[in-house]
Design a protein around this motif. Structure first.
Motif, PDB file in Angstrom:
ATOM      1  N   GLY A  44      22.971   0.156 -37.848  1.00  0.00           N
ATOM      2  CA  GLY A  44      22.179   1.073 -38.655  1.00  0.00           C
ATOM      3  C   GLY A  44      22.115   2.479 -38.100  1.00  0.00           C
ATOM      4  N   PRO A  45      21.071   3.241 -38.490  1.00  0.00           N
ATOM      5  CA  PRO A  45      20.981   4.652 -38.102  1.00  0.00           C
ATOM      6  C   PRO A  45      20.547   4.837 -36.655  1.00  0.00           C
ATOM      7  N   PHE A  46      20.887   5.998 -36.114  1.00  0.00           N
ATOM      8  CA  PHE A  46      20.382   6.433 -34.811  1.00  0.00           C
ATOM      9  C   PHE A  46      19.193   7.357 -35.103  1.00  0.00           C
ATOM     10  N   LEU A  47      18.056   6.758 -35.368  1.00  0.00           N
ATOM     11  CA  LEU A  47      16.895   7.532 -35.801  1.00  0.00           C
ATOM     12  C   LEU A  47      16.349   8.361 -34.644  1.00  0.00           C
ATOM     13  N   ILE A  48      16.234   9.669 -34.860  1.00  0.00           N
ATOM     14  CA  ILE A  48      15.555  10.521 -33.887  1.00  0.00           C
ATOM     15  C   ILE A  48      14.059  10.296 -34.080  1.00  0.00           C
ATOM     16  N   ALA A  49      13.455   9.568 -33.134  1.00  0.00           N
ATOM     17  CA  ALA A  49      12.057   9.139 -33.266  1.00  0.00           C
ATOM     18  C   ALA A  49      11.149  10.175 -32.618  1.00  0.00           C
ATOM     19  N   GLU A  50      10.329  10.830 -33.441  1.00  0.00           N
ATOM     20  CA  GLU A  50       9.490  11.912 -32.927  1.00  0.00           C
ATOM     21  C   GLU A  50       7.998  11.602 -32.966  1.00  0.00           C
ATOM     22  N   ASN A  51       7.577  10.739 -33.881  1.00  0.00           N
ATOM     23  CA  ASN A  51       6.165  10.351 -33.917  1.00  0.00           C
ATOM     24  C   ASN A  51       6.021   9.054 -34.696  1.00  0.00           C
ATOM     25  N   LYS A  90       6.214  -0.498 -39.846  1.00  0.00           N
ATOM     26  CA  LYS A  90       4.757  -0.567 -39.714  1.00  0.00           C
ATOM     27  C   LYS A  90       4.289  -1.917 -39.168  1.00  0.00           C
ATOM     28  N   ASN A  91       5.117  -2.948 -39.336  1.00  0.00           N
ATOM     29  CA  ASN A  91       4.708  -4.304 -38.941  1.00  0.00           C
ATOM     30  C   ASN A  91       5.128  -4.612 -37.508  1.00  0.00           C
ATOM     31  N   ILE A  92       4.788  -3.706 -36.584  1.00  0.00           N
ATOM     32  CA  ILE A  92       5.183  -3.916 -35.197  1.00  0.00           C
ATOM     33  C   ILE A  92       4.023  -4.523 -34.415  1.00  0.00           C
ATOM     34  N   ASP A  93       4.376  -5.312 -33.413  1.00  0.00           N
ATOM     35  CA  ASP A  93       3.340  -5.963 -32.620  1.00  0.00           C
ATOM     36  C   ASP A  93       2.713  -4.964 -31.652  1.00  0.00           C
ATOM     37  N   ALA A  94       1.609  -5.368 -31.043  1.00  0.00           N
ATOM     38  CA  ALA A  94       0.835  -4.463 -30.191  1.00  0.00           C
ATOM     39  C   ALA A  94       1.639  -3.979 -28.989  1.00  0.00           C
ATOM     40  N   ARG A  95       2.443  -4.857 -28.391  1.00  0.00           N
ATOM     41  CA  ARG A  95       3.224  -4.454 -27.213  1.00  0.00           C
ATOM     42  C   ARG A  95       4.253  -3.394 -27.584  1.00  0.00           C
ATOM     43  N   THR A  96       4.966  -3.639 -28.687  1.00  0.00           N
ATOM     44  CA  THR A  96       5.975  -2.676 -29.125  1.00  0.00           C
ATOM     45  C   THR A  96       5.331  -1.342 -29.475  1.00  0.00           C
ATOM     46  N   ARG A  97       4.205  -1.399 -30.184  1.00  0.00           N
ATOM     47  CA  ARG A  97       3.513  -0.161 -30.549  1.00  0.00           C
ATOM     48  C   ARG A  97       3.098   0.617 -29.304  1.00  0.00           C
ATOM     49  N   SER A  98       2.602  -0.079 -28.310  1.00  0.00           N
ATOM     50  CA  SER A  98       2.174   0.585 -27.080  1.00  0.00           C
ATOM     51  C   SER A  98       3.346   1.276 -26.391  1.00  0.00           C
ATOM     52  N   VAL A  99       4.486   0.581 -26.327  1.00  0.00           N
ATOM     53  CA  VAL A  99       5.682   1.167 -25.704  1.00  0.00           C
ATOM     54  C   VAL A  99       6.119   2.414 -26.465  1.00  0.00           C
ATOM     55  N   MET A 100       6.148   2.315 -27.790  1.00  0.00           N
ATOM     56  CA  MET A 100       6.624   3.431 -28.599  1.00  0.00           C
ATOM     57  C   MET A 100       5.677   4.619 -28.531  1.00  0.00           C
ATOM     58  N   GLU A 101       4.383   4.359 -28.619  1.00  0.00           N
ATOM     59  CA  GLU A 101       3.414   5.456 -28.586  1.00  0.00           C
ATOM     60  C   GLU A 101       3.458   6.197 -27.253  1.00  0.00           C
ATOM     61  N   GLY A 102       3.839   5.485 -26.205  1.00  0.00           N
ATOM     62  CA  GLY A 102       3.874   6.109 -24.891  1.00  0.00           C
ATOM     63  C   GLY A 102       5.158   6.853 -24.583  1.00  0.00           C
ATOM     64  N   THR A 103       6.158   6.731 -25.457  1.00  0.00           N
ATOM     65  CA  THR A 103       7.459   7.313 -25.117  1.00  0.00           C
ATOM     66  C   THR A 103       8.025   8.279 -26.152  1.00  0.00           C
ATOM     67  N   ILE A 104       7.776   8.051 -27.447  1.00  0.00           N
ATOM     68  CA  ILE A 104       8.413   8.934 -28.423  1.00  0.00           C
ATOM     69  C   ILE A 104       7.710  10.289 -28.453  1.00  0.00           C
ATOM     70  N   HIS A 105       8.502  11.315 -28.683  1.00  0.00           N
ATOM     71  CA  HIS A 105       7.996  12.687 -28.695  1.00  0.00           C
ATOM     72  C   HIS A 105       8.983  13.547 -29.476  1.00  0.00           C
ATOM     73  N   CYS A 164      20.571  19.383 -26.595  1.00  0.00           N
ATOM     74  CA  CYS A 164      19.323  18.844 -27.137  1.00  0.00           C
ATOM     75  C   CYS A 164      18.966  17.526 -26.449  1.00  0.00           C
ATOM     76  N   ASP A 165      17.686  17.218 -26.442  1.00  0.00           N
ATOM     77  CA  ASP A 165      17.182  15.945 -25.920  1.00  0.00           C
ATOM     78  C   ASP A 165      16.331  15.288 -26.998  1.00  0.00           C
ATOM     79  N   ALA A 166      16.406  13.954 -27.078  1.00  0.00           N
ATOM     80  CA  ALA A 166      15.622  13.249 -28.094  1.00  0.00           C
ATOM     81  C   ALA A 166      15.445  11.793 -27.702  1.00  0.00           C
ATOM     82  N   VAL A 167      14.434  11.177 -28.307  1.00  0.00           N
ATOM     83  CA  VAL A 167      14.264   9.729 -28.221  1.00  0.00           C
ATOM     84  C   VAL A 167      14.931   9.122 -29.454  1.00  0.00           C
ATOM     85  N   VAL A 168      15.757   8.111 -29.235  1.00  0.00           N
ATOM     86  CA  VAL A 168      16.529   7.497 -30.316  1.00  0.00           C
ATOM     87  C   VAL A 168      16.091   6.048 -30.502  1.00  0.00           C
ATOM     88  N   TYR A 169      15.868   5.682 -31.753  1.00  0.00           N
ATOM     89  CA  TYR A 169      15.550   4.299 -32.121  1.00  0.00           C
ATOM     90  C   TYR A 169      16.777   3.766 -32.848  1.00  0.00           C
TER      91      TYR A 169
END
Length: 206
Positions: free
Chosen positions: A117-124, A132-147, A162-167
């Motif tokens: 699939g896509p190389f999503l540039i994850a910013e927020n 949206k249906n992510i578990d608490a652990r995954t959400r915690s990891v993502m909230e702490g790293t994407i920018h 350029c620098d980015a977080v990729v999902y």
């Protein structure tokens, strides 16, 4: 991509003419003026190239959107491969600047896809493509790293760094990119943040 309200509807004779030109899309997706929604928008890194978005409720999967670039009447289906974008970049031509390079990076990485699939540039976390249906652990990891992605500078070759977080697939990683003025992009390195996430991005385009 571009899940916002900046799309302009295509209607009437213009809609019918466009659908006649593409029906059936890829030999399998039927379109009809009665049911198919077609919209367009301009892109900041092209002067005259527009992006067209097509959606029909009869398609499977239900969340499928089909996108084209259109340049002087010529259509280029964004089907997950790079040649349509590179062809438009050469003809239009693409005009990448300090101000629009991050927009181009997000565009390119979304539409040029890997097997998963896509190389999503994850910013927020509000990005509509982040599940949206992510578990608490995954959400915690993502909230702490994407920018937000950042543009650092041009290197000695004139490439935009350029620098980015990729999902991508079920993994999250940071990456450094070199964006060439002509639109080619090279991922220079990547550092894993998290693998085996519980959810993947589901955003079919072909």
């Amino acid at each position: 991509m571009y899940q916002d309200n900046n799309w302009v509807p295509v209607e009437g004779e213009e809609l019918a003419g466009f659908l006649d030109q593409v029906n059936p899309i890829g030999g399998k997706y039927r379109v009809s003026p009665a049911t198919t929604r077609v919209e367009y928008r301009m892109l900041p890194f092209y002067d005259q190239v527009a992006m067209i978005r097509v959606k029909d409720p009869s398609w499977t999967p239900a969340n499928l959107f089909i996108y084209y670039l259109t340049d002087q009447g010529n259509l280029y289906w964004l089907n997950g491969t790079s040649p349509p974008i590179h062809e438009v970049n050469a003809k239009a031509p693409v005009k990448i600047t300090d101000d629009n390079v991050l927009e181009y990076l997000k565009f390119f990485c979304f539409f040029v896809r890997g097997e998963e699939g896509p190389f999503l540039i994850a910013e927020n976390m509000d990005d509509p493509y982040i599940p949206k249906n992510i578990d608490a652990r995954t959400r915690s990891v993502m909230e702490g790293t994407i920018h937000p992605a950042t543009y650092e500078s041009r290197n000695e070759k004139g490439f935009f760094m350029c620098d980015a977080v990729v999902y991508y697939s079920n993994a999250l990683f940071t990456a450094n990119f070199a964006v060439q003025p002509g639109g080619m992009i090279e991922m220079l390195n990547d550092d894993p943040i998290a693998a085996d996430l519980s959810v993947r991005i589901d955003a079919p385009i072909a």
